[in-house]
Write a protein that holds these residues in place. Structure first.
Motif, PDB file in Angstrom:
ATOM      1  N   LYS A  72      -2.829 -15.421   3.491  1.00 38.48           N
ATOM      2  CA  LYS A  72      -3.408 -14.346   4.291  1.00 38.48           C
ATOM      3  C   LYS A  72      -2.314 -13.557   5.009  1.00 38.48           C
ATOM      4  CE  LYS A  72      -7.292 -15.323   6.256  1.00 38.48           C
ATOM      5  NZ  LYS A  72      -8.326 -15.836   7.168  1.00 38.48           N
ATOM      6  N   MET A  73      -1.310 -14.262   5.532  1.00 39.59           N
ATOM      7  CA  MET A  73      -0.201 -13.592   6.222  1.00 39.59           C
ATOM      8  C   MET A  73       0.591 -12.719   5.253  1.00 39.59           C
ATOM      9  SD  MET A  73       1.091 -16.586   8.856  1.00 39.59           S
ATOM     10  CE  MET A  73       2.746 -16.014   8.790  1.00 39.59           C
ATOM     11  N   LYS A  74       0.830 -13.205   4.050  1.00 37.52           N
ATOM     12  CA  LYS A  74       1.554 -12.411   3.052  1.00 37.52           C
ATOM     13  C   LYS A  74       0.791 -11.147   2.695  1.00 37.52           C
ATOM     14  CE  LYS A  74       4.124 -16.103   0.783  1.00 37.52           C
ATOM     15  NZ  LYS A  74       4.278 -16.896  -0.444  1.00 37.52           N
ATOM     16  N   ALA A  75      -0.524 -11.275   2.542  1.00 38.07           N
ATOM     17  CA  ALA A  75      -1.339 -10.104   2.211  1.00 38.07           C
ATOM     18  C   ALA A  75      -1.307  -9.085   3.356  1.00 38.07           C
ATOM     19  CB  ALA A  75      -2.778 -10.534   1.922  1.00 38.07           C
ATOM     20  N   LEU A  76      -1.383  -9.559   4.591  1.00 36.07           N
ATOM     21  CA  LEU A  76      -1.342  -8.648   5.730  1.00 36.07           C
ATOM     22  C   LEU A  76       0.029  -7.975   5.864  1.00 36.07           C
ATOM     23  CD1 LEU A  76      -3.328 -10.724   8.370  1.00 36.07           C
ATOM     24  CD2 LEU A  76      -4.046  -8.595   7.266  1.00 36.07           C
ATOM     25  N   GLU A  77       1.091  -8.724   5.600  1.00 35.28           N
ATOM     26  CA  GLU A  77       2.434  -8.138   5.643  1.00 35.28           C
ATOM     27  C   GLU A  77       2.590  -7.069   4.562  1.00 35.28           C
ATOM     28  OE1 GLU A  77       4.930 -11.576   5.298  1.00 35.28           O
ATOM     29  OE2 GLU A  77       4.804 -12.035   7.440  1.00 35.28           O
ATOM     30  N   ARG A  78       2.056  -7.335   3.386  1.00 32.83           N
ATOM     31  CA  ARG A  78       2.112  -6.357   2.293  1.00 32.83           C
ATOM     32  C   ARG A  78       1.345  -5.097   2.671  1.00 32.83           C
ATOM     33  NH1 ARG A  78      -0.782  -8.857  -1.250  1.00 32.83           N
ATOM     34  NH2 ARG A  78       0.820 -10.407  -1.606  1.00 32.83           N
ATOM     35  N   GLU A  79       0.144  -5.272   3.221  1.00 39.61           N
ATOM     36  CA  GLU A  79      -0.668  -4.125   3.640  1.00 39.61           C
ATOM     37  C   GLU A  79       0.043  -3.334   4.736  1.00 39.61           C
ATOM     38  OE1 GLU A  79      -5.105  -3.139   5.472  1.00 39.61           O
ATOM     39  OE2 GLU A  79      -4.497  -5.210   5.113  1.00 39.61           O
ATOM     40  N   ASN A  80       0.638  -4.032   5.685  1.00 38.87           N
ATOM     41  CA  ASN A  80       1.371  -3.381   6.770  1.00 38.87           C
ATOM     42  C   ASN A  80       2.539  -2.556   6.214  1.00 38.87           C
ATOM     43  OD1 ASN A  80       2.279  -2.671   9.263  1.00 38.87           O
ATOM     44  ND2 ASN A  80       2.964  -4.721   9.868  1.00 38.87           N
ATOM     45  N   ARG A  81       3.268  -3.109   5.267  1.00 37.62           N
ATOM     46  CA  ARG A  81       4.393  -2.402   4.650  1.00 37.62           C
ATOM     47  C   ARG A  81       3.909  -1.140   3.931  1.00 37.62           C
ATOM     48  NH1 ARG A  81       6.320  -6.515   2.430  1.00 37.62           N
ATOM     49  NH2 ARG A  81       5.233  -6.372   0.444  1.00 37.62           N
ATOM     50  N   GLU A  82       2.806  -1.262   3.192  1.00 38.14           N
ATOM     51  CA  GLU A  82       2.255  -0.111   2.472  1.00 38.14           C
ATOM     52  C   GLU A  82       1.782   0.978   3.440  1.00 38.14           C
ATOM     53  OE1 GLU A  82      -0.765  -1.903   0.079  1.00 38.14           O
ATOM     54  OE2 GLU A  82       0.684  -2.752  -1.337  1.00 38.14           O
ATOM     55  N   LEU A  83       1.167   0.585   4.548  1.00 40.89           N
ATOM     56  CA  LEU A  83       0.707   1.552   5.538  1.00 40.89           C
ATOM     57  C   LEU A  83       1.885   2.254   6.220  1.00 40.89           C
ATOM     58  CD1 LEU A  83      -2.272  -0.389   7.126  1.00 40.89           C
ATOM     59  CD2 LEU A  83      -2.391   1.647   5.668  1.00 40.89           C
ATOM     60  N   ARG A  84       2.947   1.506   6.489  1.00 36.93           N
ATOM     61  CA  ARG A  84       4.142   2.126   7.075  1.00 36.93           C
ATOM     62  C   ARG A  84       4.739   3.158   6.118  1.00 36.93           C
ATOM     63  NH1 ARG A  84       6.393  -0.593  11.632  1.00 36.93           N
ATOM     64  NH2 ARG A  84       5.384  -2.597  11.986  1.00 36.93           N
ATOM     65  N   GLN A  85       4.773   2.816   4.828  1.00 39.20           N
ATOM     66  CA  GLN A  85       5.303   3.749   3.835  1.00 39.20           C
ATOM     67  C   GLN A  85       4.422   4.997   3.745  1.00 39.20           C
ATOM     68  OE1 GLN A  85       5.491   1.315   0.310  1.00 39.20           O
ATOM     69  NE2 GLN A  85       7.497   0.463   0.836  1.00 39.20           N
ATOM     70  N   ALA A  86       3.114   4.822   3.766  1.00 37.97           N
ATOM     71  CA  ALA A  86       2.200   5.965   3.713  1.00 37.97           C
ATOM     72  C   ALA A  86       2.363   6.829   4.955  1.00 37.97           C
ATOM     73  CB  ALA A  86       0.748   5.464   3.605  1.00 37.97           C
ATOM     74  N   ASN A  87       2.502   6.211   6.119  1.00 34.80           N
ATOM     75  CA  ASN A  87       2.715   6.988   7.346  1.00 34.80           C
ATOM     76  C   ASN A  87       4.025   7.761   7.280  1.00 34.80           C
ATOM     77  OD1 ASN A  87       0.351   6.270   8.610  1.00 34.80           O
ATOM     78  ND2 ASN A  87       1.249   4.570   9.755  1.00 34.80           N
ATOM     79  N   GLU A  88       5.058   7.154   6.747  1.00 36.08           N
ATOM     80  CA  GLU A  88       6.349   7.824   6.622  1.00 36.08           C
ATOM     81  C   GLU A  88       6.245   9.034   5.689  1.00 36.08           C
ATOM     82  OE1 GLU A  88      10.175   8.679   7.541  1.00 36.08           O
ATOM     83  OE2 GLU A  88       8.911   7.125   8.444  1.00 36.08           O
ATOM     84  N   ILE A  89       5.526   8.873   4.606  1.00 39.55           N
ATOM     85  CA  ILE A  89       5.333   9.989   3.663  1.00 39.55           C
ATOM     86  C   ILE A  89       4.556  11.120   4.335  1.00 39.55           C
ATOM     87  CG2 ILE A  89       4.103  10.659   1.550  1.00 39.55           C
ATOM     88  CD1 ILE A  89       4.824   7.839   0.460  1.00 39.55           C
ATOM     89  N   LEU A  90       3.498  10.762   5.057  1.00 33.41           N
ATOM     90  CA  LEU A  90       2.692  11.788   5.752  1.00 33.41           C
ATOM     91  C   LEU A  90       3.509  12.491   6.848  1.00 33.41           C
ATOM     92  CD1 LEU A  90      -0.708   9.906   6.048  1.00 33.41           C
ATOM     93  CD2 LEU A  90      -0.187  11.891   4.599  1.00 33.41           C
ATOM     94  N   ARG A  91       4.361  11.725   7.532  1.00 34.01           N
ATOM     95  CA  ARG A  91       5.195  12.312   8.580  1.00 34.01           C
ATOM     96  C   ARG A  91       6.170  13.331   7.973  1.00 34.01           C
ATOM     97  NH1 ARG A  91       7.436   7.666  10.595  1.00 34.01           N
ATOM     98  NH2 ARG A  91       5.439   6.962  11.326  1.00 34.01           N
ATOM     99  N   LYS A  92       6.756  12.987   6.838  1.00 32.16           N
ATOM    100  CA  LYS A  92       7.707  13.890   6.183  1.00 32.16           C
ATOM    101  C   LYS A  92       6.998  15.117   5.601  1.00 32.16           C
ATOM    102  CE  LYS A  92      11.186  10.458   5.027  1.00 32.16           C
ATOM    103  NZ  LYS A  92      11.864   9.725   3.958  1.00 32.16           N
ATOM    104  N   ALA A  93       5.764  14.954   5.175  1.00 28.07           N
ATOM    105  CA  ALA A  93       5.020  16.052   4.558  1.00 28.07           C
ATOM    106  C   ALA A  93       4.540  17.077   5.596  1.00 28.07           C
ATOM    107  CB  ALA A  93       3.821  15.515   3.787  1.00 28.07           C
ATOM    108  N   SER A  94       4.372  16.639   6.829  1.00 29.80           N
ATOM    109  CA  SER A  94       3.840  17.581   7.832  1.00 29.80           C
ATOM    110  C   SER A  94       4.921  18.346   8.561  1.00 29.80           C
ATOM    111  CB  SER A  94       2.992  16.837   8.856  1.00 29.80           C
ATOM    112  OG  SER A  94       3.752  15.878   9.546  1.00 29.80           O
TER     113      SER A  94
END
Length: 94
Positions: A72-94
């Protein structure tokens, strides 16, 4: 993801662990039981010892983090990493 393949099925691992725990009293020590049973199923004694320790953690007879919680911790860490990457992409796009 693990780079190694699991040579033994979950059923074989569970049976081997059960054999060690059930037949421990018939041998001089747990390690002797592990060596004997590992030779019969074709894995190393170290591998079987790790399976036994993990089973004891999972059933609560040994301190540690159960496999379910680790997964469960590994899955949450993976999801957290993916969300950080998506936020970074959105930040750069705006």
């Amino acid at each position: 993801m693990s780079k190694t393949t699991n040579k033994f099925s979950a059923e074989v691992r569970e049976r081997a662990v059960r054999l060690v725990l059930d037949n421990e009293s018939q041998h001089g020590s747990r390690w002797q039981a592990i060596v004997s049973i590992s030779a019969k199923i074709g894995c190393s004694a170290h591998t079987l010892n790790e399976w036994v320790k993990k089973a004891e953690v999972n059933n609560g007879s040994r301190p540690g983090i159960p496999s379910e919680m680790t997964d469960k911790m590994k899955a949450l860490e993976r999801e957290n990493r993916e969300l950080r990457q998506a936020n970074e992409i959105l930040r750069k796009a705006s």
